[in-house]
Enzyme design. Structure first.
Site, PDB file in Angstrom:
ATOM      1  CB  SER A 201      45.322  25.017 -19.500  1.00  0.00           C
ATOM      2  OG  SER A 201      44.423  25.209 -20.345  1.00  0.00           O
TER       3      SER A 201
ATOM      4  CE1 TYR B 182      46.845  20.892 -22.130  1.00  0.00           C
ATOM      5  CE2 TYR B 182      45.290  23.114 -22.781  1.00  0.00           C
ATOM      6  CZ  TYR B 182      46.197  22.004 -21.625  1.00  0.00           C
ATOM      7  OH  TYR B 182      47.505  22.778 -21.659  1.00  0.00           O
TER       8      TYR B 182
ATOM      9  CE  LYS C  37      48.442  20.791 -19.013  1.00  0.00           C
ATOM     10  NZ  LYS C  37      50.076  21.115 -18.240  1.00  0.00           N
TER      11      LYS C  37
END
Ligand code: UDP
Length: 326
Positions: free
Chosen positions: A115, A139, A143
């Site tokens: 991402s 988040y 990643k």
């Protein structure tokens, strides 16, 4: 040539299953259906969790898998800040168990979703893959940890991987048969289209005082079909024996929130209502990808622009006003 699509019942994974099946690939899906939809998967689906090592070992024994495309992840930035440990458990530990099962089964090629959230805040656009990584959310951190795990698994176990750092994915399969159905929905384009359908009264514009020409945030939107095309190119690249790589996956075009609402009004011919609101915490003013590297090495470039993205998402929303619910 058999490919395991992990997370193939989700929004992006289901497009991968459909497109690769249509192109003649033999695909098998694994999904725990926590956020995915059974109705979105055409073809063979194993329902189970990638954190279940015995389940995965059994799957790799039953199916002669040549490569994996890995989409399983929790992906809401806000939720990740409230439940960081759940994000590490699902995204990082899930990837760890998957890699262990792959190593045991001698499957060493993997394409996976990363991402733009790995970059954190940067002032200069477009963002190249050389920019420093400093995630501002759990988040994004999860990643980045997945990418790092791949790097060391390559050195020790001979894995080859392509990490695709997604910018903003939107749109739907152009025949309207599958599309985006998140519960709850947090993404701008589906929210605008829900407002167009009358399922919401208005769209909240999160912040009108950003240092951008119209004061609203700028993002780089990419059609889900173009995104899957990049995954297939990445897979072919690995199968040819090329080295592991990290690529941005964006169009290099930025659109503000107000510009997106304007295009959605044109496409739907509905006067979608907007209400200006406070900034959403954690939103950077501008995120635009440099797509030079992926263009040069994978010969990928997007075929769809913002109008087509919204047109195709609108067809799915119109024909599935309640998403995958019957
Ligand atoms: N956004 C908005 N209203 C909404 C949802 C999103 O104004 O109801 C804005 C959000 O602040 C961001 C952009 O739209 O600037 C894209 O947000 P989205 O959640 O779709 O993707 P993100 O960029 O967070 O991954």
């Amino acid at each position: 040539m058999k490919v395991l699509i992990a997370g193939g019942a989700g929004y992006i994974g289901s497009h991968c299953v459909k497109i690769m099946s249509e192109q003649g690939y033999d695909v098998v899906t694994v999904d725990n259906l926590s956020t995915g939809h059974q109705g979105a998967v055409k073809g063979k689906l194993y329902v189970g969790d990638i954190r279940d090592e015995a389940f995965l070992d059994d799957l790799f024994k039953k199916e002669k898998i040549d490569a994996v495309i890995h989409f399983c992840a929790k992906s809401l930035v806000g939720e990740s800040m409230e439940k960081p440990l759940e994000y590490f458990d699902n995204n990082v530990y899930g990837t760890l168990v998957l890699l262990k099962a792959m190593a045991k089964a001698n499957v060493k090629k993997i394409v996976f979703s990363s991402s733009a959230a790995v970059y954190g805040e940067h002032k200069e656009m477009p963002i190249t893959e050389e920019y420093s990584t400093n995630p501002t959310s759990t988040y994004g951190e999860s990643k980045l940890m997945m990418e790092k795990m791949m790097k060391w698994a390559e050195i020790a176990h001979g894995f080859n991987y392509v990490s695709l750092r997604y910018f903003n994915v939107a749109g739907a399969y152009p025949d309207g048969s599958i599309g985006e159905d998140h519960r709850p929905e947090t993404h701008l384009i589906p929210i605008i289209l829900q407002a167009a359908l009358g399922k919401r009264d208005y769209v909240k514009v999160y912040g009108t005082d950003y240092p951008t020409p119209d004061g609203t945030c700028i993002r780089d939107y990419i059609h889900v079909v173009d995104l899957i095309d990049a995954h297939i190119k990445a897979l072919r690249y690995l199968l040819k024996g090329n080295k592991s790589e990290i690529f941005n996956l964006g169009s290099q075009d930025g659109y503000s929130v107000l510009e997106i609402i304007k295009v959605a009004r044109e496409v739907t011919k509905i006067d979608i209502k907007q209400v200006n609101s406070e900034r959403r915490p954690g939103d950077p003013a501008k995120l635009v990808a440099s797509s030079e590297k992926i263009g040069r090495i994978l010969c990928w470039k997007p075929k769809f622009g913002i109008k087509e993205i919204i047109r195709d998402a609108w067809l799915f929303h119109k024909t599935h006003p309640n998403g995958y619910e019957k």
